[in-house]
Design a protein around this motif. Structure first.
Motif, PDB file in Angstrom:
ATOM      1  N   THR A 128       8.612  -4.935   6.282  1.00 56.53           N
ATOM      2  CA  THR A 128       8.070  -5.995   5.423  1.00 56.53           C
ATOM      3  C   THR A 128       6.863  -6.657   6.063  1.00 56.53           C
ATOM      4  N   LEU A 129       6.973  -6.963   7.343  1.00 63.04           N
ATOM      5  CA  LEU A 129       5.858  -7.593   8.056  1.00 63.04           C
ATOM      6  C   LEU A 129       4.648  -6.660   8.085  1.00 63.04           C
ATOM      7  N   ALA A 130       4.900  -5.364   8.251  1.00 60.70           N
ATOM      8  CA  ALA A 130       3.803  -4.397   8.213  1.00 60.70           C
ATOM      9  C   ALA A 130       3.172  -4.329   6.825  1.00 60.70           C
ATOM     10  N   ARG A 131       4.020  -4.429   5.813  1.00 59.83           N
ATOM     11  CA  ARG A 131       3.541  -4.403   4.417  1.00 59.83           C
ATOM     12  C   ARG A 131       2.630  -5.585   4.119  1.00 59.83           C
ATOM     13  N   LEU A 132       2.886  -6.718   4.780  1.00 59.48           N
ATOM     14  CA  LEU A 132       2.098  -7.930   4.550  1.00 59.48           C
ATOM     15  C   LEU A 132       0.944  -8.059   5.541  1.00 59.48           C
ATOM     16  N   SER A 133       0.837  -7.097   6.438  1.00 60.70           N
ATOM     17  CA  SER A 133      -0.192  -7.155   7.476  1.00 60.70           C
ATOM     18  C   SER A 133      -1.583  -6.933   6.889  1.00 60.70           C
ATOM     19  N   SER A 134      -2.572  -7.365   7.614  1.00 62.37           N
ATOM     20  CA  SER A 134      -3.964  -7.117   7.210  1.00 62.37           C
ATOM     21  C   SER A 134      -4.453  -5.776   7.751  1.00 62.37           C
ATOM     22  N   ARG A 164      -4.690  -2.057   7.664  1.00 65.83           N
ATOM     23  CA  ARG A 164      -4.527  -1.070   6.595  1.00 65.83           C
ATOM     24  C   ARG A 164      -3.630   0.085   7.008  1.00 65.83           C
ATOM     25  N   LEU A 165      -3.647   0.439   8.294  1.00 62.76           N
ATOM     26  CA  LEU A 165      -2.794   1.525   8.777  1.00 62.76           C
ATOM     27  C   LEU A 165      -1.321   1.133   8.672  1.00 62.76           C
ATOM     28  N   LEU A 166      -1.005  -0.102   9.085  1.00 65.69           N
ATOM     29  CA  LEU A 166       0.370  -0.581   8.984  1.00 65.69           C
ATOM     30  C   LEU A 166       0.806  -0.694   7.535  1.00 65.69           C
ATOM     31  N   VAL A 167      -0.082  -1.191   6.695  1.00 65.78           N
ATOM     32  CA  VAL A 167       0.234  -1.320   5.266  1.00 65.78           C
ATOM     33  C   VAL A 167       0.531   0.044   4.669  1.00 65.78           C
ATOM     34  N   GLY A 168      -0.290   1.031   5.015  1.00 63.85           N
ATOM     35  CA  GLY A 168      -0.084   2.385   4.491  1.00 63.85           C
ATOM     36  C   GLY A 168       1.226   2.996   4.962  1.00 63.85           C
ATOM     37  N   ALA A 169       1.552   2.790   6.246  1.00 62.58           N
ATOM     38  CA  ALA A 169       2.805   3.331   6.786  1.00 62.58           C
ATOM     39  C   ALA A 169       4.001   2.667   6.119  1.00 62.58           C
ATOM     40  N   ALA A 170       3.930   1.341   5.942  1.00 65.94           N
ATOM     41  CA  ALA A 170       5.030   0.616   5.308  1.00 65.94           C
ATOM     42  C   ALA A 170       5.175   1.020   3.849  1.00 65.94           C
ATOM     43  N   TRP A 171       4.048   1.187   3.165  1.00 65.60           N
ATOM     44  CA  TRP A 171       4.088   1.621   1.757  1.00 65.60           C
ATOM     45  C   TRP A 171       4.727   3.006   1.644  1.00 65.60           C
ATOM     46  N   THR A 190       8.598   2.651   2.090  1.00 63.16           N
ATOM     47  CA  THR A 190       9.301   2.109   0.919  1.00 63.16           C
ATOM     48  C   THR A 190       9.243   3.074  -0.261  1.00 63.16           C
ATOM     49  N   THR A 191       8.108   3.721  -0.434  1.00 64.99           N
ATOM     50  CA  THR A 191       7.973   4.656  -1.558  1.00 64.99           C
ATOM     51  C   THR A 191       8.941   5.822  -1.423  1.00 64.99           C
ATOM     52  N   PHE A 192       9.050   6.364  -0.203  1.00 59.65           N
ATOM     53  CA  PHE A 192       9.933   7.513  -0.003  1.00 59.65           C
ATOM     54  C   PHE A 192      11.403   7.125  -0.120  1.00 59.65           C
ATOM     55  N   PHE A 193      11.806   6.092   0.618  1.00 59.48           N
ATOM     56  CA  PHE A 193      13.225   5.777   0.682  1.00 59.48           C
ATOM     57  C   PHE A 193      13.739   5.061  -0.571  1.00 59.48           C
ATOM     58  N   ARG A 194      12.841   4.458  -1.350  1.00 62.19           N
ATOM     59  CA  ARG A 194      13.270   3.937  -2.658  1.00 62.19           C
ATOM     60  C   ARG A 194      13.344   5.046  -3.686  1.00 62.19           C
TER      61      ARG A 194
END
Length: 227
Positions: A41-47, A49-56, A59-63
């Motif tokens: 979640t913290l990575a998803r809210l990070s500024s 872009r690499l962390l945001v992409g990894a977090a996305w 969530t996309t895969f495991f959901r």
């Protein structure tokens, strides 16, 4: 076909044991899922872009992946990897119960990440700005203001996700965990009576879900904002 009372009493002890296994899956899945979801979640809210992409991607895969496929991947798939089969990890992944917790936790974390992200973003910006104006650091603002408010705001959504994954535990029988549904299905195979064991299993699931609902409702009342 009618409900067989005699069969019901005979299989009740086995179903109770299966219900115990189902109940034993819930707390560790909630804890591990939460531990996994927080950094994502913290990575998803990070500024970053690499962390945001990894977090996305997480969530996309495991959901998106069905829980039963994740269970097969963890229990059957990882066992074929030499890093698991030939190391101490085999002692962990050889247990169907442990693999069930891991698979369910990954699925739960995928959904919980979005619950937490939405709750954090729902916290009024003015609260955080006021705390910053009082001299609190960003970390202090998050711990003392943002996180507590987000937990309150996200509790209802978390309740719904917990109910969904609790019912999803019925899939663990596919990897040989003798849970409630697995016991009911084995009884059906032996007696050719699908009504009695499945109806009792459904009643047990209903009781478990109602207990969770009551627990969350109690927490919501305790944590409700004063009016």
């Amino acid at each position: 076909m009618e409900f067989n009372v005699e069969l019901a009493w005979r299989i009740l002890p086995d179903l109770l044991k299966g219900a115990g296994v189902t109940l034993a899956l819930i707390p560790p899945t909630m804890v591990l899922g939460f531990i996994l979801a927080v950094p994502v979640t913290l990575a998803r809210l990070s500024s970053n872009r690499l962390l945001v992409g990894a977090a996305w991607s997480f969530t996309t895969f495991f959901r998106g992946a069905p829980a039963i496929i994740l269970l097969y991947m963890v229990y059957n798939g990882l066992a074929t990897m030499s890093i698991v089969r030939d190391t101490f990890l085999w002692n962990i992944f050889a247990s169907a119960y442990v693999c069930a917790i891991i698979g369910l936790s990954l699925n739960h974390a995928g959904f919980l990440t979005e619950v937490l992200r939405g709750a954090i973003q729902a916290v009024p910006q003015g609260f955080q700005e006021a705390a910053t104006a009082l001299g609190l650091t960003r970390t202090q603002v998050f711990i003392k203001i943002t996180a507590p408010l987000a937990l309150r705001l996200g509790l209802s959504a978390y309740k719904n996700e917990t109910i969904l994954f609790t019912k999803g535990t019925a899939a663990v029988g596919a990897i040989t965990v003798i849970d409630l549904l697995r016991v009911a299905n084995e009884t059906v195979s032996k007696t050719f009576d699908p009504l009695t064991p499945l109806l009792i299993a459904a009643a047990f699931y209903w009781v478990i879900v109602q207990f969770l609902l009551l627990s969350f409702d109690f927490a919501e009342r305790k944590l409700a904002f004063p009016t």
